[in-house]
Design a protein around this motif. Sequence first.
Motif, PDB file in Angstrom:
ATOM      1  N   GLU A  91      -1.669 -21.377 -15.502  1.00  0.00           N
ATOM      2  CA  GLU A  91      -0.430 -21.451 -14.728  1.00  0.00           C
ATOM      3  C   GLU A  91      -0.725 -21.706 -13.252  1.00  0.00           C
ATOM      4  O   GLU A  91       0.034 -22.391 -12.568  1.00  0.00           O
ATOM      5  N   GLY A  92      -1.831 -21.141 -12.766  1.00  0.00           N
ATOM      6  CA  GLY A  92      -2.231 -21.377 -11.382  1.00  0.00           C
ATOM      7  C   GLY A  92      -2.546 -22.845 -11.135  1.00  0.00           C
ATOM      8  O   GLY A  92      -2.193 -23.399 -10.081  1.00  0.00           O
ATOM      9  N   LEU A  93      -3.189 -23.481 -12.099  1.00  0.00           N
ATOM     10  CA  LEU A  93      -3.490 -24.903 -11.986  1.00  0.00           C
ATOM     11  C   LEU A  93      -2.195 -25.705 -11.962  1.00  0.00           C
ATOM     12  O   LEU A  93      -2.038 -26.613 -11.134  1.00  0.00           O
ATOM     13  N   SER A  94      -1.279 -25.364 -12.834  1.00  0.00           N
ATOM     14  CA  SER A  94       0.007 -26.065 -12.881  1.00  0.00           C
ATOM     15  C   SER A  94       0.750 -25.930 -11.555  1.00  0.00           C
ATOM     16  O   SER A  94       1.279 -26.913 -11.020  1.00  0.00           O
ATOM     17  N   ALA A  95       0.762 -24.721 -11.010  1.00  0.00           N
ATOM     18  CA  ALA A  95       1.441 -24.493  -9.730  1.00  0.00           C
ATOM     19  C   ALA A  95       0.770 -25.267  -8.604  1.00  0.00           C
ATOM     20  O   ALA A  95       1.440 -25.854  -7.736  1.00  0.00           O
ATOM     21  N   ARG A  96      -0.557 -25.294  -8.598  1.00  0.00           N
ATOM     22  CA  ARG A  96      -1.290 -26.000  -7.549  1.00  0.00           C
ATOM     23  C   ARG A  96      -1.049 -27.503  -7.657  1.00  0.00           C
ATOM     24  O   ARG A  96      -0.917 -28.188  -6.643  1.00  0.00           O
ATOM     25  N   LYS A 149      -8.198 -27.612  -4.456  1.00  0.00           N
ATOM     26  CA  LYS A 149      -8.030 -26.327  -5.149  1.00  0.00           C
ATOM     27  C   LYS A 149      -7.833 -26.569  -6.650  1.00  0.00           C
ATOM     28  O   LYS A 149      -8.391 -25.843  -7.479  1.00  0.00           O
ATOM     29  N   SER A 150      -7.081 -27.594  -6.993  1.00  0.00           N
ATOM     30  CA  SER A 150      -6.894 -27.944  -8.408  1.00  0.00           C
ATOM     31  C   SER A 150      -8.229 -28.295  -9.056  1.00  0.00           C
ATOM     32  O   SER A 150      -8.517 -27.864 -10.180  1.00  0.00           O
ATOM     33  N   ILE A 162     -10.169 -25.161  -9.722  1.00  0.00           N
ATOM     34  CA  ILE A 162      -9.670 -24.445 -10.905  1.00  0.00           C
ATOM     35  C   ILE A 162     -10.154 -25.136 -12.176  1.00  0.00           C
ATOM     36  O   ILE A 162     -10.607 -24.474 -13.121  1.00  0.00           O
ATOM     37  N   TYR A 198     -13.735 -24.309 -12.680  1.00  0.00           N
ATOM     38  CA  TYR A 198     -13.869 -22.934 -13.175  1.00  0.00           C
ATOM     39  C   TYR A 198     -13.580 -22.881 -14.677  1.00  0.00           C
ATOM     40  O   TYR A 198     -14.334 -22.263 -15.443  1.00  0.00           O
ATOM     41  N   HIS A 252      -0.842 -33.200 -14.080  1.00  0.00           N
ATOM     42  CA  HIS A 252       0.144 -32.123 -14.225  1.00  0.00           C
ATOM     43  C   HIS A 252       0.826 -32.207 -15.593  1.00  0.00           C
ATOM     44  O   HIS A 252       1.062 -31.182 -16.245  1.00  0.00           O
ATOM     45  N   VAL A 312      -0.300 -24.932 -20.760  1.00  0.00           N
ATOM     46  CA  VAL A 312       0.371 -23.717 -20.291  1.00  0.00           C
ATOM     47  C   VAL A 312       1.263 -23.168 -21.399  1.00  0.00           C
ATOM     48  O   VAL A 312       1.252 -21.969 -21.687  1.00  0.00           O
TER      49      VAL A 312
END
Length: 107
Positions: free
Chosen positions: A2-7, A28-29, A32, A35, A77, A84
């Motif tokens: 979800e963090g990736l989607s938001a970023r 940042k994407s 992620i 990671y 995205h 997600v």
Amino acid sequence: MEGLSARLALAAKLEKEGSPAADLAVNKSLSIISYLQNNLDMAQGGEIAGNLQNLYVYMGGRLRQRADRGAAIDEVHGLVAPLVDAWAQLSKGAESTATTSSMQMVA
């Protein structure tokens, strides 16, 4: 995930605005994605882990392309959205299983 989607959503917005901060959101994407890629358990994950590995490599490559970056961000995205949803379904299934097991232990 979800963090990736938001970023990525933030990166898309900033890219459309022409903001230099889009670079930070894309970076940042990429972090992620890296990671997620580095934490795949290829031994336990089998074919699914292999498919995710390939997907992460593709997504990272697309985000690194400078030409038509807005389209690349939107594409990545769009690839993340079903992941997600899948994680959410797995989480709901795990919660349901745990609740059912707990109820059976009480009964």
